[in-house]
Design a protein around this motif. Structure first.
Motif, PDB file in Angstrom:
ATOM      1  N   TYR A   1       0.804  -1.319  -0.301  1.00 34.72           N
ATOM      2  CA  TYR A   1      -0.082   0.193   0.204  1.00 34.72           C
ATOM      3  C   TYR A   1       0.992   1.318   0.135  1.00 34.72           C
ATOM      4  O   TYR A   1       2.596   0.950   0.953  1.00 34.72           O
ATOM      5  CB  TYR A   1      -0.553  -0.038   0.980  1.00 34.72           C
ATOM      6  N   LEU A   2       0.680   1.705  -1.192  1.00 35.64           N
ATOM      7  CA  LEU A   2       1.717   3.341  -1.027  1.00 35.64           C
ATOM      8  C   LEU A   2       0.012   4.533  -0.969  1.00 35.64           C
ATOM      9  O   LEU A   2      -1.005   4.475  -1.644  1.00 35.64           O
ATOM     10  CB  LEU A   2       2.050   3.367  -2.552  1.00 35.64           C
ATOM     11  N   PRO A   3       0.100   5.029   0.431  1.00 32.51           N
ATOM     12  CA  PRO A   3      -0.944   6.006   0.796  1.00 32.51           C
ATOM     13  C   PRO A   3      -1.388   7.276  -0.392  1.00 32.51           C
ATOM     14  O   PRO A   3      -2.093   7.757   0.000  1.00 32.51           O
ATOM     15  CB  PRO A   3       0.051   6.626   1.830  1.00 32.51           C
ATOM     16  N   LYS A   4      -0.236   8.229  -1.578  1.00 36.80           N
ATOM     17  CA  LYS A   4      -1.078   8.761  -1.987  1.00 36.80           C
ATOM     18  C   LYS A   4      -2.038   8.715  -2.933  1.00 36.80           C
ATOM     19  O   LYS A   4      -2.003   9.075  -4.178  1.00 36.80           O
ATOM     20  CB  LYS A   4       0.163   9.817  -3.093  1.00 36.80           C
ATOM     21  N   GLY A   5      -2.148   7.472  -3.206  1.00 39.00           N
ATOM     22  CA  GLY A   5      -3.291   6.540  -3.978  1.00 39.00           C
ATOM     23  C   GLY A   5      -2.241   6.317  -5.945  1.00 39.00           C
ATOM     24  O   GLY A   5      -0.858   6.895  -6.110  1.00 39.00           O
ATOM     25  N   ASN A   6      -3.254   6.475  -7.219  1.00 37.79           N
ATOM     26  CA  ASN A   6      -2.424   7.096  -8.233  1.00 37.79           C
ATOM     27  C   ASN A   6      -1.825   8.555  -8.253  1.00 37.79           C
ATOM     28  O   ASN A   6      -2.648   9.115  -8.131  1.00 37.79           O
ATOM     29  CB  ASN A   6      -3.603   5.836  -9.020  1.00 37.79           C
ATOM     30  N   LEU A   7      -0.837   7.692  -9.479  1.00 33.32           N
ATOM     31  CA  LEU A   7      -0.538   9.386 -10.449  1.00 33.32           C
ATOM     32  C   LEU A   7      -1.693  10.406 -10.575  1.00 33.32           C
ATOM     33  O   LEU A   7      -1.387  11.202 -10.397  1.00 33.32           O
ATOM     34  CB  LEU A   7       0.758   8.940 -11.065  1.00 33.32           C
ATOM     35  N   GLN A   8      -2.416   9.831 -11.277  1.00 41.82           N
ATOM     36  CA  GLN A   8      -3.472  10.693 -12.516  1.00 41.82           C
ATOM     37  C   GLN A   8      -3.666  11.373 -10.991  1.00 41.82           C
ATOM     38  O   GLN A   8      -4.097  12.941 -11.476  1.00 41.82           O
ATOM     39  CB  GLN A   8      -4.187   9.920 -12.841  1.00 41.82           C
ATOM     40  N   SER A   9      -3.898  10.786 -10.427  1.00 42.31           N
ATOM     41  CA  SER A   9      -5.146  11.892  -9.652  1.00 42.31           C
ATOM     42  C   SER A   9      -4.477  12.751  -8.078  1.00 42.31           C
ATOM     43  O   SER A   9      -4.673  13.730  -8.028  1.00 42.31           O
ATOM     44  CB  SER A   9      -5.960  11.180  -8.573  1.00 42.31           C
ATOM     45  N   PHE A  10      -3.408  11.948  -7.930  1.00 41.07           N
ATOM     46  CA  PHE A  10      -2.531  12.834  -7.466  1.00 41.07           C
ATOM     47  C   PHE A  10      -1.834  14.031  -8.796  1.00 41.07           C
ATOM     48  O   PHE A  10      -1.387  15.235  -7.781  1.00 41.07           O
ATOM     49  CB  PHE A  10      -0.726  11.733  -7.063  1.00 41.07           C
ATOM     50  N   LEU A  11      -1.552  13.768  -9.474  1.00 39.41           N
ATOM     51  CA  LEU A  11      -1.089  15.067 -10.256  1.00 39.41           C
ATOM     52  C   LEU A  11      -2.506  16.337 -10.877  1.00 39.41           C
ATOM     53  O   LEU A  11      -1.737  17.339 -10.748  1.00 39.41           O
ATOM     54  CB  LEU A  11      -0.596  14.387 -11.497  1.00 39.41           C
ATOM     55  N   ARG A  12      -3.664  15.425 -10.585  1.00 37.13           N
ATOM     56  CA  ARG A  12      -4.772  16.873 -10.036  1.00 37.13           C
ATOM     57  C   ARG A  12      -5.130  16.901  -9.157  1.00 37.13           C
ATOM     58  O   ARG A  12      -5.817  17.952  -9.100  1.00 37.13           O
ATOM     59  CB  ARG A  12      -5.441  15.913 -11.129  1.00 37.13           C
ATOM     60  N   GLY A  13      -4.830  16.488  -8.743  1.00 36.08           N
ATOM     61  CA  GLY A  13      -4.446  17.021  -6.832  1.00 36.08           C
ATOM     62  C   GLY A  13      -4.074  17.975  -5.910  1.00 36.08           C
ATOM     63  O   GLY A  13      -3.338  18.725  -7.623  1.00 36.08           O
ATOM     64  N   GLU A  14      -4.048  18.289  -4.600  1.00 36.39           N
ATOM     65  CA  GLU A  14      -4.099  19.291  -4.696  1.00 36.39           C
ATOM     66  C   GLU A  14      -2.244  19.210  -4.786  1.00 36.39           C
ATOM     67  O   GLU A  14      -1.507  21.087  -4.852  1.00 36.39           O
ATOM     68  CB  GLU A  14      -4.031  19.262  -2.803  1.00 36.39           C
ATOM     69  N   GLU A  15      -1.504  18.757  -4.372  1.00 33.09           N
ATOM     70  CA  GLU A  15       0.370  18.610  -4.252  1.00 33.09           C
ATOM     71  C   GLU A  15       0.468  18.811  -6.125  1.00 33.09           C
ATOM     72  O   GLU A  15       1.762  19.861  -6.521  1.00 33.09           O
ATOM     73  CB  GLU A  15       0.490  17.829  -4.246  1.00 33.09           C
ATOM     74  N   GLY A  16      -0.258  18.786  -7.300  1.00 30.41           N
ATOM     75  CA  GLY A  16       0.100  18.907  -8.665  1.00 30.41           C
ATOM     76  C   GLY A  16       0.915  20.007  -8.809  1.00 30.41           C
ATOM     77  O   GLY A  16       2.131  19.711  -9.518  1.00 30.41           O
ATOM     78  N   PRO A  17       0.081  20.930  -8.609  1.00 28.63           N
ATOM     79  CA  PRO A  17       0.455  22.083  -9.485  1.00 28.63           C
ATOM     80  C   PRO A  17       1.861  22.772  -8.616  1.00 28.63           C
ATOM     81  O   PRO A  17       2.718  23.706  -9.080  1.00 28.63           O
ATOM     82  CB  PRO A  17      -0.970  23.315  -9.036  1.00 28.63           C
ATOM     83  N   PHE A  18       2.101  22.535  -7.892  1.00 22.80           N
ATOM     84  CA  PHE A  18       3.186  22.862  -6.948  1.00 22.80           C
ATOM     85  C   PHE A  18       4.299  21.911  -7.197  1.00 22.80           C
ATOM     86  O   PHE A  18       5.082  22.264  -6.667  1.00 22.80           O
ATOM     87  CB  PHE A  18       2.746  23.206  -5.092  1.00 22.80           C
ATOM     88  N   LEU A  19       4.456  20.894  -7.325  1.00 24.93           N
ATOM     89  CA  LEU A  19       4.941  19.785  -7.707  1.00 24.93           C
ATOM     90  C   LEU A  19       6.282  20.720  -9.042  1.00 24.93           C
ATOM     91  O   LEU A  19       6.565  21.690  -9.708  1.00 24.93           O
ATOM     92  CB  LEU A  19       4.902  18.684  -8.531  1.00 24.93           C
ATOM     93  N   THR A  20       7.905  20.957  -9.190  1.00 26.00           N
ATOM     94  CA  THR A  20       8.370  21.746  -8.974  1.00 26.00           C
ATOM     95  C   THR A  20       9.324  20.313  -9.853  1.00 26.00           C
ATOM     96  O   THR A  20       8.744  19.382 -10.255  1.00 26.00           O
ATOM     97  CB  THR A  20      10.007  21.352  -8.924  1.00 26.00           C
ATOM     98  N   ASP A  21      10.197  21.055 -11.446  1.00 24.93           N
ATOM     99  CA  ASP A  21      10.562  20.508 -12.293  1.00 24.93           C
ATOM    100  C   ASP A  21      10.968  18.899 -12.539  1.00 24.93           C
ATOM    101  O   ASP A  21      11.068  17.916 -12.865  1.00 24.93           O
ATOM    102  CB  ASP A  21      11.569  21.008 -13.671  1.00 24.93           C
ATOM    103  N   LEU A  22      11.891  19.461 -11.371  1.00 27.98           N
ATOM    104  CA  LEU A  22      12.663  18.233 -10.836  1.00 27.98           C
ATOM    105  C   LEU A  22      12.055  17.585 -10.729  1.00 27.98           C
ATOM    106  O   LEU A  22      12.480  15.958 -10.357  1.00 27.98           O
ATOM    107  CB  LEU A  22      14.032  18.867  -9.745  1.00 27.98           C
TER     108      LEU A  22
END
Length: 442
Positions: A260-281
């Motif tokens: 189990y990984l707590p952040k869920g699938n990557l698509q939802s993660f990118l579309r969620g609250e944290e996605g817009p704050f991810l850096t290029d790196l």
């Protein structure tokens, strides 16, 4: 008495049979039949010609004399093991002298080898594939397919050397090492319901370990294509591939238990609250991890067939792992073939999958290009609003997904390389890794 009319399932005879009544038909081993009418243990069948297309005659046959015609990989005597594993299996009880299996081989054009237990150990035979596209072993006559070759060898060795060839018997201690009872797990929270399964956050009670539990109908789990993916899943071990923990197959529904990984699938993660704050790196770090996992699968001759952001799971510290390995297929030769149905993510698959059902080591390379598009658009759906037929027409005309605003020119150039129409023109994952385009986090 159950009766079904108008069936079109293909069968093959594994033994010779002499008719015992006027409405029965005699036949030899390796003849093909189309099932027309089932009534008890007597079947009415259409006997097909050598091209397996035209009907020669019609009549009744005993059901016990026929077996369903299937691809090699679906035969009861086929197993995804190497030479050493085959030897170990055949020498283990309850297998005995005469036990055999067909396995994949990287050293033959056919892609297959035969292992047979003899008095003095296990003998291995390369199954050859000649210019007439027929199969043979040693000096034996060529056959149109591997199944016919096995039928011939079983009859020949029985007559000449009294060796009764029987398909290998699965050893419980090997097969059941993944098996756990339902009672070992508890369901904590329903996460999502899909077309074929429901996914829960759960607990492995013995050690209070949090796990992901995929609940799936037993009949679906038993399908050959699904089992092939599960058997591949069992043999994988990589830091960027989700870990299979256990299987609960004795009850219905079946549980497939993974880490189990707590952040869920990557698509939802990118579309969620944290996605817009991810850096290029950080976006590059995500891509780098998935590339590592795909390069590992490439070495193992495994094609995922369902690569997308939805099938990558995210943990703490931006750890990413490829999941949904029930989609996976093993590449026997340079290519293999699939039936592209709804269970596959069609817009992520390359054109040859749609037109020819063709899988190769370059299939996931195309999908990786789509995956990169998803990352650098923060989870946008590719070809939004377009049907599969529209996408294919546009690809034929030279259209490719546009460069995402968060993507560098170097990364987009790689995406375009991944989308070469001819698979041989796409880079391998090893070649992509050597470009070192994805910088790891410091």
């Amino acid at each position: 008495m159950n009766e079904w009319k108008g069936l079109s399932i293909r069968y093959v005879s594994e033994v010779d049979f002499e008719a015992t009544s006027e409405d029965e038909m005699s036949f030899k081993a390796s003849e093909r039949f189309q099932l027309f009418w089932v009534s008890g243990n007597r079947w009415m069948v259409l006997n097909l010609d050598e091209n397996r297309e035209n009907v020669k005659r019609i009549g009744y046959v005993p059901a016990r004399c026929l077996v369903k015609e299937k691809p090699v990989e679906e035969q009861p005597w086929y197993l995804e093991v190497d030479r050493n594993e085959a030897m170990k299996l055949l020498l283990t009880a309850p297998n005995r002298v005469g036990s055999f299996l067909v396995r994949p081989s990287l050293y033959t054009l056919s892609g297959y080898a035969l292992s047979v237990r003899r008095d003095d150990g296990v003998s291995h035979f390369n199954i050859k594939w000649d210019q007439e596209q027929q199969f043979s072993v040693g000096g034996f006559p060529s056959c149109l397919c591997v199944h016919d070759l096995i039928i011939y060898l079983r009859q020949y060795w029985m007559v000449r050397s009294q060796l009764r060839m029987v398909p290998y018997i699965k050893v419980a201690s090997i097969e059941d090492s993944w098996e756990k009872p339902w009672s070992d797990f508890s369901l904590i929270k329903k996460l999502r319901a899909g077309e074929i399964s429901t996914v829960f956050k759960g607990k492995w009670i013995g050690g209070d370990r949090i796990v992901l539990i995929q609940s799936i109908d037993k009949e679906i789990f038993k399908r050959q294509e699904f089992m092939e993916g599960i058997n591949i899943f069992k043999r994988l071990n990589h830091k960027n591939i989700i870990t299979l923990c256990a299987l609960c197959t004795s009850e219905d529904p079946v549980y497939i238990v993974t880490e189990y990984l707590p952040k869920g699938n990557l698509q939802s993660f990118l579309r969620g609250e944290e996605g817009p704050f991810l850096t290029d790196l950080q976006l590059m770090h995500i891509a780098s991890q998935v590339l590592d996992g795909l390069a590992y699968l490439e070495v193992k001759n495994v094609v995922h067939c369902g690569l997308s952001c939805h099938h990558v799971i995210v943990g703490n510290n931006l750890i990413c792992k490829i999941s949904h390995l029930e989609y996976a297929r093993m590449i026997k030769n340079s290519t293999t073939f699939i039936n592209t149905q709804s269970k596959y993510l069609l817009k992520w698959l390359p054109p040859e999958c749609h037109y020819y059902g063709e899988l190769s080591r370059k299939t996931c390379v195309w999908s990786f290009g789509i995956f990169l598009y998803e990352i650098f658009t923060l989870g946008q759906t590719p070809y939004s609003g377009q049907s599969i037929s529209q996408v294919l027409l546009n690809l034929e005309a030279g259209y490719r997904l546009p460069m995402p605003p968060l993507c560098s020119a170097h990364i987009y150039s790689l995406m375009r390389e991944c989308w070469e129409i001819k698979p041989r023109n796409r880079p391998s994952f090893q070649q992509i890794a050597e470009k070192k385009l994805f910088e790891e986090l410091p």
